[in-house]
Design an enzyme around this catalytic site. Sequence first.
Site, mmCIF file in Angstrom:
data_model
loop_
_atom_site.group_PDB
_atom_site.id
_atom_site.type_symbol
_atom_site.label_atom_id
_atom_site.label_comp_id
_atom_site.label_asym_id
_atom_site.label_seq_id
_atom_site.Cartn_x
_atom_site.Cartn_y
_atom_site.Cartn_z
ATOM 1 N N VAL A 21 -11.211 30.197 20.978
ATOM 2 C CA VAL A 21 -10.145 31.078 20.491
ATOM 3 C C VAL A 21 -10.679 32.377 19.887
ATOM 4 O O VAL A 21 -9.897 33.270 19.567
ATOM 5 C CB VAL A 21 -9.204 30.375 19.480
ATOM 6 C CG1 VAL A 21 -8.402 29.276 20.137
ATOM 7 C CG2 VAL A 21 -9.961 29.868 18.274
ATOM 8 N N TYR A 28 -17.656 20.121 11.407
ATOM 9 C CA TYR A 28 -16.878 20.681 12.521
ATOM 10 C C TYR A 28 -16.604 22.182 12.324
ATOM 11 O O TYR A 28 -16.773 22.975 13.256
ATOM 12 C CB TYR A 28 -15.563 19.900 12.653
ATOM 13 C CG TYR A 28 -14.625 20.461 13.687
ATOM 14 C CD1 TYR A 28 -14.822 20.200 15.045
ATOM 15 C CD2 TYR A 28 -13.555 21.271 13.323
ATOM 16 C CE1 TYR A 28 -13.972 20.738 16.002
ATOM 17 C CE2 TYR A 28 -12.703 21.815 14.273
ATOM 18 C CZ TYR A 28 -12.919 21.540 15.605
ATOM 19 O OH TYR A 28 -12.079 22.080 16.553
ATOM 20 N N TYR A 64 -8.382 24.465 27.739
ATOM 21 C CA TYR A 64 -7.121 24.035 27.147
ATOM 22 C C TYR A 64 -6.214 23.551 28.273
ATOM 23 O O TYR A 64 -6.632 22.780 29.115
ATOM 24 C CB TYR A 64 -6.485 25.170 26.324
ATOM 25 C CG TYR A 64 -7.480 25.798 25.373
ATOM 26 C CD1 TYR A 64 -8.068 25.042 24.372
ATOM 27 C CD2 TYR A 64 -7.869 27.126 25.510
ATOM 28 C CE1 TYR A 64 -8.997 25.595 23.504
ATOM 29 C CE2 TYR A 64 -8.796 27.692 24.637
ATOM 30 C CZ TYR A 64 -9.357 26.921 23.658
ATOM 31 O OH TYR A 64 -10.287 27.464 22.821
ATOM 32 N N LYS A 114 -18.526 23.457 21.065
ATOM 33 C CA LYS A 114 -18.385 22.013 21.282
ATOM 34 C C LYS A 114 -19.340 21.528 22.373
ATOM 35 O O LYS A 114 -19.702 20.351 22.407
ATOM 36 C CB LYS A 114 -16.933 21.687 21.694
ATOM 37 C CG LYS A 114 -15.933 21.873 20.545
ATOM 38 C CD LYS A 114 -14.498 21.794 21.049
ATOM 39 C CE LYS A 114 -13.509 21.973 19.894
ATOM 40 N NZ LYS A 114 -12.125 22.127 20.354
ATOM 41 N N SER A 151 -14.538 27.073 20.015
ATOM 42 C CA SER A 151 -14.655 25.827 20.801
ATOM 43 C C SER A 151 -15.807 25.814 21.797
ATOM 44 O O SER A 151 -16.160 24.739 22.295
ATOM 45 C CB SER A 151 -13.362 25.577 21.573
ATOM 46 O OG SER A 151 -12.503 24.804 20.796
HETATM 47 N N1 GLU Z 1 -12.064 25.810 15.282
HETATM 48 C C1 GLU Z 1 -10.947 25.899 16.157
HETATM 49 C C2 GLU Z 1 -9.938 24.821 15.851
HETATM 50 O O1 GLU Z 1 -10.270 23.710 15.608
HETATM 51 C C3 GLU Z 1 -11.441 25.814 17.557
HETATM 52 C C4 GLU Z 1 -10.383 26.189 18.481
HETATM 53 C C5 GLU Z 1 -10.851 26.657 19.813
HETATM 54 O O2 GLU Z 1 -11.668 27.574 19.955
HETATM 55 O O3 GLU Z 1 -10.344 26.055 20.754
HETATM 56 O O4 GLU Z 1 -8.773 25.048 15.822
#
Ligand code: GLU
Length: 314
Positions: A268, A198, A250, A76, A73
């Site tokens: 994650v 993605y 999160y 992003k 993430s």
């Molecule tokens: N590719 C992961 C997902 O979509 C990213 C999750 C993350 O790092 O928060 O679940």
Amino acid sequence: MSTIDYQYILTSIHDRMVHGAGPTAEDISSGHVAAYIPELASVEPDQFGMSLQCLDGSVHSAGHADVAFSVQSIAKVPALLLALTIDPDEVWERMDVEPSGNAFNSLFQLEYEQGIPRNPLINAGALVVCDILISALKRPLEELYAFVHALSGDPSISWNERVAQSERAASHRNAALVNLMKAFGNIHNEPDEVLDLYVRLCAMEMTCTQLACTFGLLANEGRTLHDGKALAPPVMVQRVNAVMQTCGFYDEAGEFAFRVGLPGKSGVGGGIVAIHPRYYSVAVWSPRLNERGNSHLGMRALELLTADIGHTIF
Ligand code: GLU
């Protein structure tokens, strides 16, 4: 903060994390590696790396700072920056800037809020960002990575196709998010195309050293640390830092602000990047996650960092 010995601080944090030395010693075996993306489960869990880059370009590192890991993430943020350089109005029309207080891949809030993601750092928001990139760019994947190369000055940064395929095969929940938003009219391209981009965004691999440098422009009013080029206007940087502060962890963004006191983003894969505007960018990685999905040692290391330095943004 000019006389701070960052290298000494990082080395001492590393010793406390990895060798259990000193009064604030940590247990490196706490927490679990993310396993819901099968390929991530195979990482050696007991690793710890940290790298801090100052605005003068000096780099301070400790532990496994040069081991590449799956940034997940954290990626992003560069995707958001690229979308904002293309059309900021469209980005903020198609998503909000509020913390979600829910899991990063939660569906029910999205249904309730009619397909408008709460913020760009939860999965739904990043999926809309990918959709914007697909609409605007001729070769979205290549141009996205070219942007990361410009941010970092490192053209070797890429994605791990095995991790991407592993996530793609298990992305039923992200598929549900993208299809729900498509039904609300907030996804303009084919859901499969959006998911393909993605997962290759999330499968980006970087070391802590590369990550600290890539995010350096967020500490430097939009100028990269490696060549000083202005890749984002200062107001955009302020807004992205604000979103990271409120939405980057999160359901633990409040805890991170309270304990560390810097804007940042976690993934994650066990990475966390944090920014002290006008001072430094820092990346830390340790794969074992706490119950909220953030790196157990990473959170602790950054808490010790700002405590040892004696400054937060507050
Ligand atoms: N590719 C992961 C997902 O979509 C990213 C999750 C993350 O790092 O928060 O679940």
